[in-house]
Enzyme design. Structure first.
Site: not given
Length: 323
Positions: A114, A250, A280
């Site tokens: 990520c 993020h 996500n």
């Protein structure tokens, strides 16, 4: 005079299939309310059969090139941040290079889960500052739907597929915090925490595996580490929280985003949010949010933007740039 890596264009791509929270109710002990209350996620996109990470990346790249008014032939390097490349090798970046019709320059992948796009931006910045490249196409792209355990309600409802891209270009600058472009970066990792978020497959296992996560532990690390890295980048840029126009985090979990913004002393009105619509998307989430933020008229030339992310590794980092 010195050189800065300045954003020339931005773009994104999302697969056509939209998966609403309610779709999971048929196969899991979950509900729209349960998912929203714990993550802020309402829907996400899943790639179609035969639609690979390099396809998503190429579409986002084309959008960014169009936004920059450039062609693939104007690009010196491509960096793709991804944990879900089409194949073990070659890199997704070389596949994008081919699909764009780019026969010169060089291309490679960055894998920091990520945090991948932050790592890719820092690498692109270094290439430009060193004179190795003048224009770099930086892409975050993922098809996380392919590595999810669809029986695990704690993880499968959180992730989605997508891609975002930036074009960075060398530009002479005065060397002050008033410059446009990337002003500071900060990268970190700590392999002691690798078991908190990982995929249980790979070369050593003979299968691609699925994602495994200790959600509470990841949350515990996330807010503190994200706020700390953002402050370090701001300090290096000679800026403070009051100078920040937009935080583009993020997009993992709304609670993490809110907690980090509070620690940074930045109001939520100055945070770009896309987690509700995309879930996500790992390395794709920051460039997706940057592209959406610009398209919505929020991010404007001259704005100070802070990006920060944390992912498996654990790996985390931040970038401060003036749009």
């Amino acid at each position: 005079m010195l050189v800065r890596a300045v954003v020339r264009g931005v773009g994104h791509y999302l697969p056509q299939r939209i998966v609403e929270n309610a779709e999971f109710e048929a196969s899991l002990d979950t509900s729209d309310e349960w998912i929203r209350s714990r993550s802020g996620i309402e829907r996400r996109h899943f790639a179609a059969e035969g639609e690979n990470t390099s396809d998503l990346a190429t579409n986002a790249a084309r959008a960014a090139l169009e936004d920059a008014g450039l062609s693939a032939g104007d690009i010196d390097a491509i960096i793709v941040a991804t944990s879900t490349a089409d194949l073990t090798f070659p890199s997704a970046a070389t596949m994008v290079q081919d699909k764009l019709g780019m026969t010169g320059g060089f291309a490679f992948d960055v894998q920091a889960v990520c945090a991948g796009f932050v790592y890719a931006l820092a690498n692109a910045n270094a290439l430009i500052l060193s004179g190795q490249a003048k224009r770099v196409l930086v892409i975050g792209a993922e098809t996380f739907s392919r590595i999810l355990d669809m029986t695990d309600r704690a993880t499968c409802v959180l992730f989605g597929d997508g891609a975002g891209a930036l074009v960075l270009e060398a530009e002479e600058a005065a060397g002050t915090s008033a410059d446009r472009g990337i002003l500071a970066t900060d990268l970190n990792s700590d392999g002691r925490y690798r078991d908190l978020l990982y995929v249980d497959g790979g070369i050593s296992t003979g299968s691609s595996g699925v994602l495994r996560m200790q959600g509470k532990e990841v949350f515990r690390h996330a807010v503190e580490k994200l706020a700390d890295t953002a402050h370090r980048s701001l300090d290096r840029a000679g800026l403070g929280s009051d100078d920040v126009d937009w935080v583009v985090p993020h997009q993992a979990n709304l609670r993490i985003i809110k907690g980090t913004a509070a620690k940074m002393k930045v109001p939520m009105e100055r945070v770009i949010l896309t987690v509700q619509d995309h879930g996500n998307t790992s390395a794709a989430s920051i460039p997706l949010a940057l592209s959406v933020g610009k398209a919505e008229g929020k991010i404007k030339p001259g704005d100070v933007v802070v990006t920060e992310a944390i992912g498996g590794g654990l790996a985390w980092g931040s970038v401060v740039l003036r749009w």
